[in-house]
Design a protein around this motif. Structure first.
Motif, PDB file in Angstrom:
ATOM      1  N   PHE A  14     -12.999  -3.707  -6.894  1.00  0.00           N
ATOM      2  CA  PHE A  14     -12.870  -2.277  -6.702  1.00  0.00           C
ATOM      3  C   PHE A  14     -11.711  -1.879  -5.802  1.00  0.00           C
ATOM      4  O   PHE A  14     -11.508  -0.700  -5.547  1.00  0.00           O
ATOM      5  N   GLY A  15     -10.932  -2.842  -5.332  1.00  0.00           N
ATOM      6  CA  GLY A  15      -9.901  -2.530  -4.361  1.00  0.00           C
ATOM      7  C   GLY A  15     -10.500  -2.533  -2.967  1.00  0.00           C
ATOM      8  O   GLY A  15     -11.705  -2.595  -2.786  1.00  0.00           O
ATOM      9  N   ILE A  16      -9.661  -2.475  -1.956  1.00  0.00           N
ATOM     10  CA  ILE A  16     -10.153  -2.505  -0.585  1.00  0.00           C
ATOM     11  C   ILE A  16     -10.956  -1.249  -0.287  1.00  0.00           C
ATOM     12  O   ILE A  16     -10.563  -0.144  -0.651  1.00  0.00           O
ATOM     13  N   LYS A 186       1.158 -13.715   1.135  1.00  0.00           N
ATOM     14  CA  LYS A 186       0.761 -13.482  -0.256  1.00  0.00           C
ATOM     15  C   LYS A 186      -0.516 -12.652  -0.319  1.00  0.00           C
ATOM     16  O   LYS A 186      -0.626 -11.714  -1.121  1.00  0.00           O
ATOM     17  N   LEU A 187      -1.492 -13.002   0.522  1.00  0.00           N
ATOM     18  CA  LEU A 187      -2.753 -12.279   0.555  1.00  0.00           C
ATOM     19  C   LEU A 187      -2.538 -10.833   0.989  1.00  0.00           C
ATOM     20  O   LEU A 187      -3.075  -9.906   0.384  1.00  0.00           O
ATOM     21  N   TYR A 188      -1.721 -10.637   2.021  1.00  0.00           N
ATOM     22  CA  TYR A 188      -1.448  -9.290   2.524  1.00  0.00           C
ATOM     23  C   TYR A 188      -0.843  -8.417   1.422  1.00  0.00           C
ATOM     24  O   TYR A 188      -1.245  -7.263   1.222  1.00  0.00           O
ATOM     25  N   LYS A 192      -2.599  -5.141  -0.196  1.00  0.00           N
ATOM     26  CA  LYS A 192      -1.880  -3.871  -0.048  1.00  0.00           C
ATOM     27  C   LYS A 192      -1.711  -3.184  -1.402  1.00  0.00           C
ATOM     28  O   LYS A 192      -1.826  -1.964  -1.521  1.00  0.00           O
ATOM     29  N   GLU A 193      -1.469  -3.980  -2.428  1.00  0.00           N
ATOM     30  CA  GLU A 193      -1.305  -3.425  -3.774  1.00  0.00           C
ATOM     31  C   GLU A 193      -2.599  -2.799  -4.280  1.00  0.00           C
ATOM     32  O   GLU A 193      -2.578  -1.926  -5.151  1.00  0.00           O
ATOM     33  N   ASN A 194      -3.745  -3.271  -3.752  1.00  0.00           N
ATOM     34  CA  ASN A 194      -5.042  -2.786  -4.213  1.00  0.00           C
ATOM     35  C   ASN A 194      -5.683  -1.786  -3.255  1.00  0.00           C
ATOM     36  O   ASN A 194      -6.805  -1.344  -3.500  1.00  0.00           O
ATOM     37  N   ASP A 195      -4.988  -1.445  -2.190  1.00  0.00           N
ATOM     38  CA  ASP A 195      -5.550  -0.520  -1.210  1.00  0.00           C
ATOM     39  C   ASP A 195      -5.107   0.901  -1.526  1.00  0.00           C
ATOM     40  O   ASP A 195      -3.946   1.275  -1.341  1.00  0.00           O
ATOM     41  N   GLU A 196      -6.040   1.704  -2.002  1.00  0.00           N
ATOM     42  CA  GLU A 196      -5.702   3.077  -2.380  1.00  0.00           C
ATOM     43  C   GLU A 196      -5.262   3.915  -1.185  1.00  0.00           C
ATOM     44  O   GLU A 196      -4.595   4.929  -1.342  1.00  0.00           O
ATOM     45  N   TYR A 197      -5.613   3.480   0.035  1.00  0.00           N
ATOM     46  CA  TYR A 197      -5.240   4.227   1.231  1.00  0.00           C
ATOM     47  C   TYR A 197      -3.867   3.832   1.769  1.00  0.00           C
ATOM     48  O   TYR A 197      -3.312   4.502   2.623  1.00  0.00           O
ATOM     49  N   PHE A 202      -5.336  -1.155   8.600  1.00  0.00           N
ATOM     50  CA  PHE A 202      -6.656  -1.517   8.079  1.00  0.00           C
ATOM     51  C   PHE A 202      -6.617  -2.871   7.383  1.00  0.00           C
ATOM     52  O   PHE A 202      -7.513  -3.700   7.551  1.00  0.00           O
ATOM     53  N   ILE A 203      -5.565  -3.112   6.588  1.00  0.00           N
ATOM     54  CA  ILE A 203      -5.458  -4.389   5.875  1.00  0.00           C
ATOM     55  C   ILE A 203      -5.394  -5.546   6.863  1.00  0.00           C
ATOM     56  O   ILE A 203      -6.097  -6.552   6.709  1.00  0.00           O
ATOM     57  N   LYS A 204      -4.576  -5.412   7.881  1.00  0.00           N
ATOM     58  CA  LYS A 204      -4.459  -6.467   8.884  1.00  0.00           C
ATOM     59  C   LYS A 204      -5.784  -6.664   9.611  1.00  0.00           C
ATOM     60  O   LYS A 204      -6.220  -7.809   9.834  1.00  0.00           O
ATOM     61  N   SER A 205      -6.458  -5.575   9.954  1.00  0.00           N
ATOM     62  CA  SER A 205      -7.744  -5.654  10.635  1.00  0.00           C
ATOM     63  C   SER A 205      -8.792  -6.293   9.738  1.00  0.00           C
ATOM     64  O   SER A 205      -9.615  -7.097  10.193  1.00  0.00           O
ATOM     65  N   PHE A 206      -8.758  -5.946   8.457  1.00  0.00           N
ATOM     66  CA  PHE A 206      -9.708  -6.499   7.489  1.00  0.00           C
ATOM     67  C   PHE A 206      -9.553  -8.012   7.394  1.00  0.00           C
ATOM     68  O   PHE A 206     -10.531  -8.764   7.457  1.00  0.00           O
TER      69      PHE A 206
END
Length: 221
Positions: A14-16, A186-188, A192-197, A202-206
Motif C-alpha cells: 500500500f505504500g508507506i 537502495k531501500l531509501y 521514497k518512490e512509494n511514499d505518497e507524502y 519520516f522515511i529515515k525515521s521509519f
C-alpha cells in the motif's frame, strides 16, 4: 529480498503509511528458544508465501493480516517450523459464540513433523518481560527485555539479550552502520518512490525504527 515483518509487507502493498495509520496490533508468531516459548516480532514464513502466494491462508481478521500464526523452535542450532494455526469460530451447545485455534500445518507439510526454515535469513526479535508501552499498531508495543537471534539460511548464529534501553541503543548503532551501505541507499530510494507524502524525515525515521527488520546480520558489537 522482502523482509518478513508485517509492517514491511503493508509498505510494499500500500505504500508507506504514516505512523498513526499503520494497522491494528497483530497476533504474533511464536518461537521456543532454550525451552521457553516467546512471541515473535518477526514472521519467518513470509518469504515462503511471497514465493507461493496462492498457498497463503485467507486473512481472517485485521489482527491477523498474514492469515496464520506460525510456531517455531530452535533445535540443535537450526530454525524449524513445528505448527501453523488459525482462529476457528464455532458455537457451543448453549449457542454461545466461541473461538479456538486450529492447526493447518498438515495442509502444508503432511509428511514432516518439523520443517527447517532454510529460506530465512534475518534477526528474530523476541520481546518479553513487562510491557513498557502498548501501541495498537503492528508489533509496535515495547517491552522490558528482548532476545535477538541472528539466523542465516535457517541456521542459528548468535543470540543477544538486551533490556529496553539497551535495545534502543543497539537499534541506533545498527542504523548508523546500515545508513552507510548501498543497501540502505537502495531501500531509501524504493520507499521514497512509494511514499505518497514524500516525507524524507519520516522515511529515515521509519527505517531507523524498523532497522532490525531491514538488516539480516548484527552490524555492531
Amino acid at each position: 529480498m522482502k523482509k518478513t515483518l508485517i509492517l514491511i509487507l503493508i509498505t510494499c502493498t500500500f505504500g508507506i503509511l504514516k505512523a498513526e495509520n499503520i494497522v491494528t496490533a497483530q497476533y504474533p508468531d511464536k518461537i521456543t528458544y532454550n525451552g521457553t516459548e516467546y512471541s515473535l516480532n518477526s514472521n519467518p514464513l513470509e518469504p515462503y508465501f511471497d514465493k507461493n502466494p496462492e498457498n497463503r491462508p485467507t486473512m481472517v481478521s485485521t489482527a491477523l493480516w498474514r492469515g496464520y500464526v506460525g510456531y517455531f523452535e530452535i533445535i540443535e542450532n537450526e530454525l524449524y517450523l513445528t505448527d501453523m494455526k488459525i482462529p476457528v469460530n464455532y458455537t457451543d451447545d448453549d449457542g454461545n459464540y466461541k473461538q479456538k485455534w486450529g492447526s493447518i500445518y498438515r495442509m502444508y507439510f503432511p509428511k514432516q513433523k518439523k520443517v527447517k526454515i532454510d529460506w530465512f535469513s534475518g534477526i528474530l526479535i523476541l520481546p518479553h518481560g513487562k510491557m513498557v508501552e502498548y501501541v495498537h499498531q503492528g508489533y509496535a508495543s515495547t517491552y522490558s527485555k528482548y532476545w535477538l537471534l541472528e539466523i542465516e539460511n535457517g541456521t542459528f548464529n548468535e543470540a543477544r539479550k538486551y533490556d529496553n534501553k539497551e535495545f534502543v541503543k543497539f537499534k541506533k548503532r545498527q542504523f548508523e552502520v546500515f545508513e552507510k551501505t548501498e543497501e540502505y541507499k537502495k531501500l531509501y530510494t524504493e520507499l521514497k518512490e512509494n511514499d505518497e507524502y514524500n516525507d524524507d524525515e519520516f522515511i529515515k525515521s521509519f527505517i531507523s525504527d524498523f532497522v532490525i527488520n531491514y538488516t539480516t546480520k548484527f552490524l555492531t558489537e
